[in-house]
Design a protein around this motif. Structure first.
Motif, PDB file in Angstrom:
ATOM      1  N   HIS A  86      74.199 116.165   7.313  1.00 39.06           N
ATOM      2  CA  HIS A  86      73.906 115.518   8.591  1.00 39.06           C
ATOM      3  C   HIS A  86      73.280 116.518   9.565  1.00 39.06           C
ATOM      4  O   HIS A  86      72.347 116.201  10.307  1.00 39.06           O
ATOM      5  N   TYR A  87      73.820 117.720   9.561  1.00 35.76           N
ATOM      6  CA  TYR A  87      73.291 118.803  10.407  1.00 35.76           C
ATOM      7  C   TYR A  87      71.821 119.053  10.087  1.00 35.76           C
ATOM      8  O   TYR A  87      70.982 119.142  10.988  1.00 35.76           O
ATOM      9  N   GLU A  88      71.504 119.129   8.799  1.00 40.33           N
ATOM     10  CA  GLU A  88      70.114 119.377   8.389  1.00 40.33           C
ATOM     11  C   GLU A  88      69.206 118.210   8.769  1.00 40.33           C
ATOM     12  O   GLU A  88      68.076 118.418   9.212  1.00 40.33           O
ATOM     13  N   GLU A  89      69.694 116.996   8.643  1.00 36.71           N
ATOM     14  CA  GLU A  89      68.875 115.817   8.972  1.00 36.71           C
ATOM     15  C   GLU A  89      68.552 115.764  10.461  1.00 36.71           C
ATOM     16  O   GLU A  89      67.402 115.552  10.852  1.00 36.71           O
ATOM     17  N   ILE A  90      69.568 115.950  11.300  1.00 35.21           N
ATOM     18  CA  ILE A  90      69.339 115.859  12.747  1.00 35.21           C
ATOM     19  C   ILE A  90      68.453 117.001  13.226  1.00 35.21           C
ATOM     20  O   ILE A  90      67.518 116.795  14.013  1.00 35.21           O
ATOM     21  N   THR A  91      68.726 118.219  12.763  1.00 33.45           N
ATOM     22  CA  THR A  91      67.920 119.351  13.225  1.00 33.45           C
ATOM     23  C   THR A  91      66.486 119.255  12.718  1.00 33.45           C
ATOM     24  O   THR A  91      65.556 119.664  13.412  1.00 33.45           O
ATOM     25  N   GLY A  92      66.303 118.708  11.519  1.00 35.02           N
ATOM     26  CA  GLY A  92      64.941 118.487  11.032  1.00 35.02           C
ATOM     27  C   GLY A  92      64.200 117.506  11.918  1.00 35.02           C
ATOM     28  O   GLY A  92      63.010 117.681  12.209  1.00 35.02           O
ATOM     29  N   GLN A  93      64.905 116.477  12.371  1.00 39.42           N
ATOM     30  CA  GLN A  93      64.312 115.497  13.284  1.00 39.42           C
ATOM     31  C   GLN A  93      63.937 116.148  14.606  1.00 39.42           C
ATOM     32  O   GLN A  93      62.856 115.879  15.171  1.00 39.42           O
ATOM     33  N   ILE A  94      64.791 117.029  15.094  1.00 38.99           N
ATOM     34  CA  ILE A  94      64.516 117.710  16.366  1.00 38.99           C
ATOM     35  C   ILE A  94      63.311 118.633  16.232  1.00 38.99           C
ATOM     36  O   ILE A  94      62.432 118.658  17.108  1.00 38.99           O
ATOM     37  N   VAL A  95      63.244 119.404  15.148  1.00 37.44           N
ATOM     38  CA  VAL A  95      62.101 120.290  14.925  1.00 37.44           C
ATOM     39  C   VAL A  95      60.806 119.485  14.907  1.00 37.44           C
ATOM     40  O   VAL A  95      59.816 119.846  15.558  1.00 37.44           O
ATOM     41  N   ALA A  96      60.803 118.378  14.169  1.00 33.93           N
ATOM     42  CA  ALA A  96      59.599 117.554  14.077  1.00 33.93           C
ATOM     43  C   ALA A  96      59.193 117.006  15.439  1.00 33.93           C
ATOM     44  O   ALA A  96      58.011 116.999  15.793  1.00 33.93           O
ATOM     45  N   GLU A  97      60.166 116.559  16.223  1.00 36.89           N
ATOM     46  CA  GLU A  97      59.862 116.005  17.549  1.00 36.89           C
ATOM     47  C   GLU A  97      59.333 117.086  18.481  1.00 36.89           C
ATOM     48  O   GLU A  97      58.377 116.857  19.232  1.00 36.89           O
ATOM     49  N   CYS A  98      59.929 118.270  18.438  1.00 40.52           N
ATOM     50  CA  CYS A  98      59.459 119.361  19.292  1.00 40.52           C
ATOM     51  C   CYS A  98      58.045 119.776  18.913  1.00 40.52           C
ATOM     52  O   CYS A  98      57.213 120.057  19.782  1.00 40.52           O
ATOM     53  N   GLN A  99      57.756 119.842  17.625  1.00 36.28           N
ATOM     54  CA  GLN A  99      56.417 120.224  17.185  1.00 36.28           C
ATOM     55  C   GLN A  99      55.397 119.160  17.552  1.00 36.28           C
ATOM     56  O   GLN A  99      54.278 119.469  17.966  1.00 36.28           O
ATOM     57  N   LYS A 100      55.796 117.912  17.436  1.00 34.26           N
ATOM     58  CA  LYS A 100      54.884 116.816  17.744  1.00 34.26           C
ATOM     59  C   LYS A 100      54.532 116.777  19.225  1.00 34.26           C
ATOM     60  O   LYS A 100      53.363 116.573  19.603  1.00 34.26           O
ATOM     61  N   SER A 101      55.535 116.980  20.065  1.00 29.56           N
ATOM     62  CA  SER A 101      55.330 116.847  21.507  1.00 29.56           C
ATOM     63  C   SER A 101      55.056 118.159  22.219  1.00 29.56           C
ATOM     64  O   SER A 101      54.813 118.173  23.413  1.00 29.56           O
ATOM     65  N   GLY A 102      55.103 119.264  21.467  1.00 29.88           N
ATOM     66  CA  GLY A 102      54.830 120.566  22.083  1.00 29.88           C
ATOM     67  C   GLY A 102      55.958 121.084  22.950  1.00 29.88           C
ATOM     68  O   GLY A 102      55.731 121.881  23.858  1.00 29.88           O
ATOM     69  N   ALA A 124      49.547 123.453  12.620  1.00 28.78           N
ATOM     70  CA  ALA A 124      50.150 122.863  13.813  1.00 28.78           C
ATOM     71  C   ALA A 124      51.672 122.904  13.736  1.00 28.78           C
ATOM     72  O   ALA A 124      52.349 123.116  14.740  1.00 28.78           O
ATOM     73  N   GLN A 125      52.239 122.711  12.543  1.00 25.37           N
ATOM     74  CA  GLN A 125      53.687 122.713  12.396  1.00 25.37           C
ATOM     75  C   GLN A 125      54.282 124.114  12.498  1.00 25.37           C
ATOM     76  O   GLN A 125      55.367 124.302  13.047  1.00 25.37           O
ATOM     77  N   LEU A 126      53.562 125.107  11.943  1.00 29.50           N
ATOM     78  CA  LEU A 126      54.119 126.453  11.859  1.00 29.50           C
ATOM     79  C   LEU A 126      53.614 127.381  12.957  1.00 29.50           C
ATOM     80  O   LEU A 126      53.941 128.569  12.966  1.00 29.50           O
ATOM     81  N   PHE A 127      52.793 126.859  13.869  1.00 28.78           N
ATOM     82  CA  PHE A 127      52.247 127.655  14.970  1.00 28.78           C
ATOM     83  C   PHE A 127      51.449 128.844  14.445  1.00 28.78           C
ATOM     84  O   PHE A 127      51.634 129.983  14.850  1.00 28.78           O
ATOM     85  N   LEU A 128      50.555 128.522  13.510  1.00 26.89           N
ATOM     86  CA  LEU A 128      49.621 129.485  12.959  1.00 26.89           C
ATOM     87  C   LEU A 128      48.225 128.925  13.139  1.00 26.89           C
ATOM     88  O   LEU A 128      48.042 127.794  13.570  1.00 26.89           O
ATOM     89  N   SER A 129      47.222 129.704  12.792  1.00 29.71           N
ATOM     90  CA  SER A 129      45.865 129.178  12.766  1.00 29.71           C
ATOM     91  C   SER A 129      45.580 128.638  11.371  1.00 29.71           C
ATOM     92  O   SER A 129      46.185 129.071  10.384  1.00 29.71           O
ATOM     93  N   PRO A 130      44.659 127.680  11.237  1.00 30.05           N
ATOM     94  CA  PRO A 130      44.318 127.160   9.905  1.00 30.05           C
ATOM     95  C   PRO A 130      43.831 128.253   8.955  1.00 30.05           C
ATOM     96  O   PRO A 130      44.104 128.206   7.754  1.00 30.05           O
ATOM     97  N   ARG A 131      43.143 129.259   9.478  1.00 32.77           N
ATOM     98  CA  ARG A 131      42.662 130.321   8.598  1.00 32.77           C
ATOM     99  C   ARG A 131      43.817 131.154   8.060  1.00 32.77           C
ATOM    100  O   ARG A 131      43.793 131.609   6.914  1.00 32.77           O
ATOM    101  N   THR A 132      44.852 131.365   8.857  1.00 33.10           N
ATOM    102  CA  THR A 132      46.018 132.096   8.362  1.00 33.10           C
ATOM    103  C   THR A 132      46.738 131.290   7.286  1.00 33.10           C
ATOM    104  O   THR A 132      47.220 131.846   6.295  1.00 33.10           O
ATOM    105  N   VAL A 133      46.812 129.980   7.464  1.00 33.75           N
ATOM    106  CA  VAL A 133      47.397 129.129   6.422  1.00 33.75           C
ATOM    107  C   VAL A 133      46.610 129.274   5.120  1.00 33.75           C
ATOM    108  O   VAL A 133      47.171 129.443   4.037  1.00 33.75           O
ATOM    109  N   GLY A 134      45.290 129.229   5.232  1.00 34.43           N
ATOM    110  CA  GLY A 134      44.452 129.412   4.053  1.00 34.43           C
ATOM    111  C   GLY A 134      44.677 130.767   3.402  1.00 34.43           C
ATOM    112  O   GLY A 134      44.680 130.886   2.162  1.00 34.43           O
TER     113      GLY A 134
END
Length: 895
Positions: free
Chosen positions: A560-576, A856-866
């Motif tokens: 449950h802890y992992e589910e809720i915190t995953g939801q929070i991470v996703a919401e924070c990343q989505k909304s900045g 966008a999710q990891l706060f990196l640039s697309p080139r660094t992901v590549g």
């Protein structure tokens, strides 16, 4: 040609060469005025002839205009904004005044800046030169430093030149001192007498600008050496006086033109001319090498010239010039014209002026809607100074305080809040001011003191709003939880019970935490369980969900802890919501670690730690360090675990962070236990204060006491853990409780029952520890065949998880039974060859996310992901993205 800067030039050359090879870098060049910072930036530009170069210069008068400096730097690349992800493009456009959608968080603008720089570097290496960074507006600096800290593999170089006042923690620095005697002598005119040359070298302290400008300001007598060439003033003051003498020798039109240009700061020729600067005066100043006119832009050759031109004018003339500039900006179509007009009007006013205060308030609102919170705070504060009415003044000070808090300027926010009188009656504003004061105390003082500030302010809020009072009291309990203080929690809980019912599930959670802190595990578990039930979470925002997620830890609800915190991470990343994201990463990292997903746990906690440092959240840094140490302890990363946890504990103890310190001591105790040092483990575990962590860590304390030959010291923690497991009723705590009983009582039935319970628990690390303990007991009972079965099972899990000390203990036990264990392996985890960051990127890519989505999710640039995928492919033995899903699925180890 540069004299005496060969090592600095080499550093710059290295950065440029690495950028051409696809690597990024950043550098902050620091030093006093005239020391040669700008000269090094010019050198970098000349050596980057094959690179795209972006330039930005800070202007003191524009330091309160949000994102003005960022716009100046990026202006030639803004046509590429459309290539960014939609949320980032909207945020950056809104921040720069180019769109209607305001950014929801200033750090989302930083991410967009990173992405835009990466996009511009697609055409070849990119060099960003930022001069006089100490005068950049705060919003621009936040965005640029955020981007600079995350540069990796884009081919981008960012070089900042700054005096004191520019803060960029985490970026490499180069501090410029004065030139040596030989280099200094090379800058002086050859016709000066030796004694004058020596005196100038001595008095200039090796400052290049002083060495160039002071000789030109010498009188004939001084040049001949008959008078002291300079006075006993600091170098900057001497150079400024030299410039002032040059300005005084100009014609009246030239002096007026220089004053207007200095007061304006924008460099716009049209505005300066409209305010009364004559073209003849500007031409005269340019011939004197005081300014440079390029097209429609005016620039001072050095910031000290601007300072000299402004400060040498009488105050009456300065006031008149600011009024003229305000008039010149009236009706201008420029994006920031209204803001600049408001500030010029404010600079032209002595005393109070409600009309100007109102215009500054409007400028503050425009800055706030663009996430220019520091600029908004400055405008509101100046508006308050111009306000005669005390009630209205307090309202503007309150708005300034809230804006400063949003900007992360907690000291300034609290100081502004303290200036607000009791005239403010709006419960929203009162609540926000209480939170500002408490937040500052939480970050710079202790959670206990922060909770006390909130509790003391509740009566004033409760008289106006039960909802706000309820939330403040929940916050008080949370502070008590961090501080491990049951008395504060009890006071807040009593006030909560006295308030009208609001229906918020957070109340049950707060009452449950209070009972747990008081030692009432049964009632604590009951109340907290009500708060985290699925239906209770509906409608909660990120702050409420974050509080609720924290309840899952003392409830033993890992999934449950992992589910809720995953939801929070996703919401924070989505909304900045970057500020809340640091909390979310911390909780999510702990949850992932609890479920033995150590790679993902480390990546989340590392990301949270970087964000907390960026945001200046000192207490969050402590908590993240202790949590990271706890995850590292499971895998036996001895050096990093010990260094991280010990630093985190030291910080937490100094901050009154009992909860964080408890996690850190748990980490060290767990590490020592895995290394086979039960006495050292017991010392760490017994030092844990009676917070909620004390019930979770009690099982390890039991084992440490038994293995250290101190069974009498296992009785209390055993009772504590058994009571907790009985009331939370979760499979893994039940299994661990049986293991503890077996260790203390030596009853095989408890071991066998524990092994069966673990099958449904979903926590392989604890399952392996139980099988190891059971196997050890069986070997001592001379039942070697039975022992081998348990020990092999334990070894297979420890190897798979990378828990090396525990795996080695299982090998030692197996050898003692006559078995020959296999070498260390992670055969079921093909991703084990990757770094935590590569693993994180690969997992997301395997699920179909594009490089831009991952960035966008990891706060990196697309080139660094590549770049990370490029490094991961050969490690995994694959050649295409399409193969990632197969490899990721074949990994039986959760991250």
């Amino acid at each position: 040609m540069l004299y005496g800067r060969s090592s600095e030039q080499t550093d710059i050359e290295r950065l440029l060469a690495e950028a051409r090879a696809g690597q990024s870098g950043a550098l902050v060049i620091r030093g006093q005025a005239g020391i040669g910072k700008s000269a090094l930036l010019r050198y970098a530009a000349t050596r980057a002839e094959d690179m795209r170069v972006l330039r930005g210069v800070g202007i003191e008068s524009e330091a309160e205009l949000p994102f003005a400096a960022l716009h100046l730097l990026l202006r030639t690349g803004l046509d590429r904004i459309r290539a960014l992800p939609d949320a980032q493009a909207a945020a950056l456009s809104g921040a720069l005044g180019l769109g209607d959608i305001a950014p929801e968080n200033r750090f989302l603008v930083g991410l967009a800046t990173l992405s835009l720089l990466s996009e511009l570097a697609e055409d070849g290496a990119l060099l960003c030169l930022i001069d006089d960074a100490q005068w950049f507006d705060r919003a621009s600096i936040d965005a640029l430093v955020f981007a600079a800290r995350r540069l990796e593999a884009e081919g981008v170089v960012m070089i900042f030149a700054a005096r004191a006042g520019f803060h960029a923690a985490g970026l490499p620095e180069l501090r410029l001192g004065g030139l040596d005697s030989a280099a200094a002598a090379a800058l002086l005119p050859a016709d000066l007498p030796p004694q004058v040359r020596e005196r100038l070298i001595e008095e200039s302290d090796g400052n290049p600008l002083a060495l160039v400008e002071l000789p030109a300001a010498l009188t004939a007598e001084q040049r001949a050496g008959r008078l002291s060439p300079v006075g006993a003033m600091p170098v900057a003051d001497r150079v400024r006086e030299a410039f002032q003498r040059q300005i005084a020798a100009l014609s009246e039109p030239a002096r007026t033109a220089l004053l207007i240009a200095a007061a304006d700061g924008s460099g716009e020729l049209e505005t300066v001319a409209a305010a009364g600067a004559s073209l003849q005066g500007l031409e005269s100043a340019e011939r004197s090498r005081l300014i440079e006119i390029r097209g429609t832009t005016i620039g001072f050759r050095h910031p000290l010239i601007r300072s000299a031109a402004y400060q040498s004018a009488p105050v009456t003339r300065r006031l008149a010039v600011h009024r003229a500039l305000a008039d010149a900006l009236t009706g201008s179509a420029a994006v920031d014209a209204a803001d600049r007009r408001a500030w010029h009007l404010a600079a032209a006013v002595l005393g109070s002026d409600e009309g100007v205060a109102r215009e500054l308030g409007e400028a503050a609102e425009r800055a706030r809607t663009r996430s220019g919170y520091a600029a908004s705070a400055a405008a509101y504060e100046r508006a308050a100074e111009l306000t005669a009415d005390p009630v209205r003044r307090s309202g503007r000070l309150a708005a300034a305080s809230l804006a400063a808090s949003d900007a992360g300027l907690m000291g300034r926010a609290a100081a502004l809040a303290d200036r607000v009188t009791s005239d403010v009656d709006d419960p929203d504003v009162i609540t926000a001011l209480i939170q500002v004061r408490a937040h500052r105390e939480f970050e710079l003082g202790t959670p206990l003191a922060a909770g006390r500030i909130i509790l003391d302010g509740v009566p004033r809020v409760a008289a106006r709003s039960s909802e706000w009072a309820t939330w403040l009291l929940v916050e008080t309990v949370r502070c008590a939880w961090f501080a491990g203080d049951a008395r504060l929690a009890e006071e807040a809980a009593a006030s909560l019970r006295a308030l009208p019912e609001t229906g918020s599930p957070l109340v049950s959670g707060a009452l449950g935490l209070t009972r747990l802190l008081s030692g009432d595990i049964e009632e604590g578990a009951r109340f907290m369980g009500e708060a985290v039930d699925g239906h209770a979470l509906a409608g909660l925002g990120v702050p409420g969900l974050t509080f609720t997620a924290s309840l899952c830890l003392p409830l033993g609800r890992a999934v449950h802890y992992e589910e809720i915190t995953g939801q929070i991470v996703a919401e924070c990343q989505k909304s900045g919501m970057i500020g809340w994201l640091a909390f979310a990463f911390q909780d999510h990292g702990l949850a992932q670690g609890w479920l033995c997903r150590y790679g993902e746990a480390r990546a989340a906690l590392d990301a949270g730690l970087r964000l907390a440092v960026d945001l200046g959240h000192e207490h969050r840094v402590s908590h993240l360090m202790c949590s990271l140490g706890w995850v590292l302890a499971h895998q036996g990363d001895v050096e990093r675990c010990r260094a991280t946890a010990e630093e985190g504990i030291a910080r937490a103890d100094g901050q009154g962070q009992a909860l964080a310190a408890a996690i850190g001591r748990w980490a060290l105790g767990l590490l020592e236990l895995g290394l086979g040092r039960p006495d050292a483990a017991l010392r760490q575990l017994e030092a844990i204060s009676l917070t909620g962590i004390a019930v979770l860590s009690a099982a390890d304390q039991v084992e440490a006491a038994v293995r250290a030959g101190r069974p009498e010291r296992a009785k209390e923690p055993l009772a504590r853990y058994l009571a907790w497991a009985r009331h939370v009723r979760q499979p893994s705590p039940n299994a661990i409780a049986l293991r503890c009983r077996a260790l203390v009582e030596g009853d095989e039935a408890h071991f066998a029952h524990a092994v069966r319970c673990h099958e449904a628990a979903g926590q392989p690390y604890e399952q392996a520890r139980t099988r190891l303990a059971y196997g050890e007991w069986l070997r001592r009972a001379r039942r070697r065949a039975d022992a081998r079965s348990q020990l092999r099972g334990a070894l297979e899990i420890f190897d798979r998880l990378g828990a090396e000390p525990w795996a080695e203990r299982a090998r030692v036990e197996l050898r003692a039974t006559g078995d020959v264990p296999a070498a260390p392996r992670k055969a079921d985890d093909p991703l084990s060859v990757l770094t935590p960051r590569e693993r994180q990127v690969v997992r997301l890519a395997a699920n179909g996310a594009s490089n831009r989505d991952i960035a966008a999710q990891l706060f990196l640039s697309p080139r660094t992901v590549g770049y990370h995928l490029y490094k991961a492919f050969p490690k995994l033995g694959i050649t295409s993205r399409s193969q990632l899903a197969t490899v990721a699925r074949s990994s039986r180890v959760p991250d």
